[in-house]
Design a protein around this motif. Structure first.
Motif, PDB file in Angstrom:
ATOM      1  N   VAL A  35      52.503  63.159   8.745  1.00 38.03           N
ATOM      2  CA  VAL A  35      53.000  64.309   9.497  1.00 38.03           C
ATOM      3  C   VAL A  35      54.521  64.224   9.490  1.00 38.03           C
ATOM      4  O   VAL A  35      55.090  63.261  10.008  1.00 38.03           O
ATOM      5  N   LEU A  36      55.168  65.191   8.870  1.00 41.52           N
ATOM      6  CA  LEU A  36      56.640  65.195   8.830  1.00 41.52           C
ATOM      7  C   LEU A  36      57.145  66.015  10.009  1.00 41.52           C
ATOM      8  O   LEU A  36      56.716  67.146  10.216  1.00 41.52           O
ATOM      9  N   LYS A  37      58.056  65.440  10.767  1.00 39.95           N
ATOM     10  CA  LYS A  37      58.520  66.117  11.989  1.00 39.95           C
ATOM     11  C   LYS A  37      59.839  66.841  11.741  1.00 39.95           C
ATOM     12  O   LYS A  37      60.709  66.311  11.039  1.00 39.95           O
ATOM     13  N   LYS A  38      59.943  68.004  12.328  1.00 33.98           N
ATOM     14  CA  LYS A  38      61.157  68.815  12.136  1.00 33.98           C
ATOM     15  C   LYS A  38      62.115  68.662  13.313  1.00 33.98           C
ATOM     16  O   LYS A  38      63.135  69.310  13.369  1.00 33.98           O
ATOM     17  N   TYR A  39      61.744  67.871  14.275  1.00 31.60           N
ATOM     18  CA  TYR A  39      62.615  67.606  15.419  1.00 31.60           C
ATOM     19  C   TYR A  39      63.047  66.146  15.354  1.00 31.60           C
ATOM     20  O   TYR A  39      62.415  65.345  14.658  1.00 31.60           O
ATOM     21  N   VAL A  40      64.126  65.805  16.041  1.00 37.73           N
ATOM     22  CA  VAL A  40      64.599  64.409  15.992  1.00 37.73           C
ATOM     23  C   VAL A  40      64.749  63.865  17.416  1.00 37.73           C
ATOM     24  O   VAL A  40      65.724  64.174  18.118  1.00 37.73           O
ATOM     25  N   ASN A  41      63.766  63.089  17.823  1.00 37.99           N
ATOM     26  CA  ASN A  41      63.802  62.418  19.128  1.00 37.99           C
ATOM     27  C   ASN A  41      63.857  60.911  18.863  1.00 37.99           C
ATOM     28  O   ASN A  41      63.087  60.411  18.043  1.00 37.99           O
ATOM     29  N   ILE A  42      64.742  60.216  19.560  1.00 38.18           N
ATOM     30  CA  ILE A  42      64.889  58.781  19.276  1.00 38.18           C
ATOM     31  C   ILE A  42      64.573  57.951  20.522  1.00 38.18           C
ATOM     32  O   ILE A  42      65.156  58.155  21.592  1.00 38.18           O
ATOM     33  N   GLY A  43      63.640  57.016  20.352  1.00 38.58           N
ATOM     34  CA  GLY A  43      63.288  56.102  21.445  1.00 38.58           C
ATOM     35  C   GLY A  43      64.310  54.970  21.504  1.00 38.58           C
ATOM     36  O   GLY A  43      64.727  54.453  20.473  1.00 38.58           O
ATOM     37  N   ILE A  44      64.702  54.614  22.722  1.00 44.88           N
ATOM     38  CA  ILE A  44      65.668  53.524  22.891  1.00 44.88           C
ATOM     39  C   ILE A  44      65.001  52.421  23.708  1.00 44.88           C
ATOM     40  O   ILE A  44      64.563  52.668  24.844  1.00 44.88           O
ATOM     41  N   ALA A  45      64.905  51.225  23.124  1.00 41.90           N
ATOM     42  CA  ALA A  45      64.315  50.105  23.868  1.00 41.90           C
ATOM     43  C   ALA A  45      65.260  49.703  24.986  1.00 41.90           C
ATOM     44  O   ALA A  45      66.430  49.420  24.745  1.00 41.90           O
ATOM     45  N   VAL A  46      64.743  49.736  26.211  1.00 46.48           N
ATOM     46  CA  VAL A  46      65.572  49.373  27.365  1.00 46.48           C
ATOM     47  C   VAL A  46      64.950  48.168  28.060  1.00 46.48           C
ATOM     48  O   VAL A  46      63.751  48.146  28.354  1.00 46.48           O
ATOM     49  N   ASP A  47      65.782  47.182  28.270  1.00 42.22           N
ATOM     50  CA  ASP A  47      65.354  45.964  28.941  1.00 42.22           C
ATOM     51  C   ASP A  47      65.403  46.211  30.443  1.00 42.22           C
ATOM     52  O   ASP A  47      66.453  46.578  30.967  1.00 42.22           O
ATOM     53  N   THR A  48      64.269  46.069  31.123  1.00 38.47           N
ATOM     54  CA  THR A  48      64.273  46.259  32.581  1.00 38.47           C
ATOM     55  C   THR A  48      63.748  44.977  33.229  1.00 38.47           C
ATOM     56  O   THR A  48      63.101  44.167  32.552  1.00 38.47           O
ATOM     57  N   PRO A  49      63.986  44.802  34.518  1.00 40.50           N
ATOM     58  CA  PRO A  49      63.496  43.571  35.169  1.00 40.50           C
ATOM     59  C   PRO A  49      61.982  43.398  35.020  1.00 40.50           C
ATOM     60  O   PRO A  49      61.466  42.300  35.047  1.00 40.50           O
ATOM     61  N   LYS A  50      61.242  44.523  34.848  1.00 43.23           N
ATOM     62  CA  LYS A  50      59.787  44.404  34.759  1.00 43.23           C
ATOM     63  C   LYS A  50      59.279  44.390  33.320  1.00 43.23           C
ATOM     64  O   LYS A  50      58.079  44.353  33.078  1.00 43.23           O
ATOM     65  N   GLY A  51      60.181  44.459  32.361  1.00 40.12           N
ATOM     66  CA  GLY A  51      59.756  44.434  30.964  1.00 40.12           C
ATOM     67  C   GLY A  51      60.380  45.558  30.158  1.00 40.12           C
ATOM     68  O   GLY A  51      61.159  46.373  30.657  1.00 40.12           O
ATOM     69  N   LEU A  52      59.974  45.578  28.897  1.00 36.52           N
ATOM     70  CA  LEU A  52      60.561  46.504  27.934  1.00 36.52           C
ATOM     71  C   LEU A  52      59.930  47.897  28.045  1.00 36.52           C
ATOM     72  O   LEU A  52      58.713  48.035  28.057  1.00 36.52           O
ATOM     73  N   VAL A  53      60.771  48.928  28.108  1.00 36.30           N
ATOM     74  CA  VAL A  53      60.262  50.304  28.030  1.00 36.30           C
ATOM     75  C   VAL A  53      61.081  51.062  26.984  1.00 36.30           C
ATOM     76  O   VAL A  53      62.203  50.672  26.662  1.00 36.30           O
ATOM     77  N   VAL A  54      60.506  52.136  26.470  1.00 35.46           N
ATOM     78  CA  VAL A  54      61.188  52.870  25.399  1.00 35.46           C
ATOM     79  C   VAL A  54      61.263  54.358  25.746  1.00 35.46           C
ATOM     80  O   VAL A  54      60.455  55.164  25.266  1.00 35.46           O
ATOM     81  N   PRO A  55      62.232  54.759  26.584  1.00 34.56           N
ATOM     82  CA  PRO A  55      62.400  56.196  26.837  1.00 34.56           C
ATOM     83  C   PRO A  55      62.963  56.895  25.601  1.00 34.56           C
ATOM     84  O   PRO A  55      63.548  56.248  24.728  1.00 34.56           O
ATOM     85  N   VAL A  56      62.772  58.190  25.576  1.00 30.12           N
ATOM     86  CA  VAL A  56      63.083  58.942  24.355  1.00 30.12           C
ATOM     87  C   VAL A  56      64.203  59.952  24.605  1.00 30.12           C
ATOM     88  O   VAL A  56      64.095  60.797  25.501  1.00 30.12           O
ATOM     89  N   VAL A  57      65.270  59.857  23.808  1.00 24.75           N
ATOM     90  CA  VAL A  57      66.344  60.860  23.873  1.00 24.75           C
ATOM     91  C   VAL A  57      65.923  62.003  22.954  1.00 24.75           C
ATOM     92  O   VAL A  57      65.644  61.789  21.764  1.00 24.75           O
TER      93      VAL A  57
END
Ligand code: CAO
Length: 546
Positions: free
Chosen positions: A405-427
């Motif tokens: 599936v080729l995507k025509k939009y560009v959203n980038i997940g950023i790995a963020v280190d938090t006290p409770k563990g790694l999460v990846v919110p998306v810009v």
């Protein structure tokens, strides 16, 4: 108006510390009142817990494997007026989950003959508040030799499935019920020639007067499993069920699937009302392993730790601590991604001396705009430009292993280190935003991540991810592709290094990075072209605006 409500585990009868075996919804899912949210399982019963309201799942507060009790918070539900069900909130009904603690009752079969081997009539035990419950599977036949506690039949209501265990070991001599019958406590299931002990001794059975020698030799319970060839296969040519879709299977079958590491939601049921049988699970494993396809990747879902447990206390003092909720969730995801994606990691570096000069020049403008500009917004922008040049990096491979599936939009997940563990919110929409906007988005999302306030929308829709350890240190590392994405950029610490410019060594700021990618989608040559292009973009940021 939007309202957030906490959903707690309703009364589920006498059960304590019941294991969550399946979470049937994801953040962002819109659910209706009475839709099943999760599946719980004890030894003998599987129960689905329905939603008390219509709404959107905002947060999941439990993980698969957690042991939970009545009143434990399980979900945060966003209720919008337009979604709101007309009925007022009602807790999940006790009669549906019911008191399934029936084992104490079933151990009282009616004796029909007094002998060392006694004929016992088996009655349906107290199954709580259930009435007229449908039999969906009879798991034994006349002549079967079974052990105490082996499942005899499976009952199902719309929210619970339960296996009824045998009160004693022996040989089934009569089955009076059939699939589809609706039964109640006390109904006669059949009869068994019982043994006093839990285990059935084949020899003592041969000596028994009570056995009818003219009948074919009794089969052990496990022998009823048909060989694979006889089974109508759930082959890989048939598309597996969509993950998360409700799987109908008895507790025994769910346990069996779990032992094999099978994600039961991917198994197609061939039984009555499409129920999943033991044969379906075996068939799924066989076809997944024998066909060299992506389906094999589905069989690793729960086997996060394959190493047998060791008693470490033999060697010294130890302490057991539970992983955080985020670690439990991300652990399974990382394990699956690592095990199912053939990773290649390409190392590269970029001369970011000019970028750093530009970044510093922008400091006062950035301060005025109220943002902090690190390297990240430039990396995001450069990735977006490189993905436009190499669209196979902005793609996802479908579970057939053959469709991209080729995507025509560009959203980038950023790995963020938090006290409770790694999460990846998306810009979101990185290709449409300027450096300051990206810096603002990043700061907003990483703050929310550290405060535990990310919404499902913040966490979904990523096309590629960046994991930056550059603020901390390190030279290079191999990040794990955040499936269903096909690539992830790992950024390490930029350092001044002597670089030969053709006539002399000059101090330049060099940023090392690594790109892990899914080799099924991206060839090595394209991988290195991509990182080289990224290097050029970061070395000469004028190219970012072309
Ligand atoms: N080289 C040198 N310095 C770097 C750098 C790099 N590659 N990346 C960041 N820095 C600097 C920043 O410029 C900043 O310095 P100044 O204050 O002088 O400007 C400092 O390091 C701290 O940056 P930061 O980490 O606060 O900000 P960021 O935008 O670079 O990163 C974020 C934001 C959310 C990605 C980061 O805070 C984070 O959580 N990183 C960890 C990610 C992680 O754990 N990944 C591992 C996943 S696998 O387990």
């Amino acid at each position: 108006m939007t309202q957030l409500i906490n959903i707690e585990l309703p009364d589920i009868g006498d059960f304590k510390d019941v294991e969550v075996i399946e979470i049937l919804v994801s953040p962002g899912d819109t659910i209706s009142k009475e839709d099943s949210l999760l599946t719980l399982e004890s030894d003998k019963a599987t129960m689905e817990i329905p939603s008390p309201e219509t709404g959107v799942i905002s947060e999941i507060k439990i993980s698969e494997g957690d042991k939970i009790n009545k009143g434990d918070p399980i979900f945060l539900l966003k209720i919008e007026d337009n979604l709101k069900n007309e009925n007022k909130s009602t807790p999940a009904k006790k009669e549906e989950a019911g008191d399934l603690n029936h084992n104490k009752e079933i151990s009282k079969p009616e004796k029909t003959k007094s002998n060392s081997k006694t004929n016992e009539v088996i009655h349906i035990p107290d199954i709580g508040d259930f009435k007229d419950v449908e039999i969906i599977e009879i798991l034994v036949s006349e002549g079967d030799v079974i052990n105490k506690e082996d499942s005899l039949l499976t009952l199902e209501t719309d929210k619970a499935t339960m296996d009824i265990p045998s009160p004693l070991a022996g040989k089934i001599i009569e089955v009076n019920l059939k699939v589809g019958d609706r039964i109640n406590c006390g109904d006669r299931f059949g009869a068994i020639i019982g043994e006093k002990s839990n285990k059935v001794e084949a020899q003592s059975e041969e000596n028994s007067e009570a056995l009818d020698e003219s009948k074919p030799a009794p089969r052990q319970f496990s022998e009823r499993i048909k060989p694979h060839q006889e089974i109508e296969s759930t082959s890989n040519s048939e598309k597996p069920e969509i993950p998360g879709v409700k799987a109908h299977a008895s507790p025994a079958i769910r346990k069996f699937a779990r032992e094999l590491g099978v994600n039961i939601s991917l198994v197609k049921g061939s039984g009555n009302k499409k129920r999943i049988t033991k044969e379906d699970v075996q068939s799924f494993v066989k076809s997944s392993l024998s066909n060299n396809t992506d389906a094999g990747s589905h069989i690793i879902d729960r086997r996060v730790n394959l190493v047998p447990d060791i008693d470490f206390s033999k060697f010294g003092d130890v302490e057991k601590v539970s992983l955080s909720r985020i670690q439990k969730i991300s652990g399974k995801h990382l394990y699956n991604a690592w095990s199912s994606i053939p990773h290649v990691t390409q190392f590269d570096e970029s001369d970011i001396t000019e970028l750093e000069k530009f970044r510093k020049d922008q400091k006062s403008a950035a301060d005025k705009a109220g943002v902090k500009v690190t390297f990240m917004p430039f990396l995001m922008r450069a990735l977006a430009v490189a993905m436009a040049e190499y669209p196979q990096f902005n793609a996802s491979l479908l579970s057939d292993g053959e469709t991209l599936v080729l995507k025509k939009y560009v959203n980038i997940g950023i790995a963020v280190d938090t006290p409770k563990g790694l999460v990846v919110p998306v810009v979101k929409d990185v290709n449409k935003k300027g450096i300051f906007d990206l810096a603002a988005d990043l700061s907003n999302l990483s703050n929310k991540a550290r405060e535990g306030k990310l919404t499902s929308d913040d966490l979904s829709g990523g096309c590629i991810s960046i994991s930056s350890l550059g603020g901390i240190g390190g030279t290079q590392f191999t990040p794990i592709v955040n499936s269903p994405e096909v690539a992830i950029l790992g950024v390490s610490k930029a350092e001044m290094k002597p670089k030969w410019n053709g006539t002399e060594f000059k101090p330049r700021l060099i940023m090392p990075y690594s790109l892990s990618y899914d080799h099924r989608v991206i060839d090595g040559a394209i991988g290195v072209k991509f990182t080289s292009y990224l290097s050029q973009l970061l070395s000469d940021i004028r190219k970012l605006i072309l």
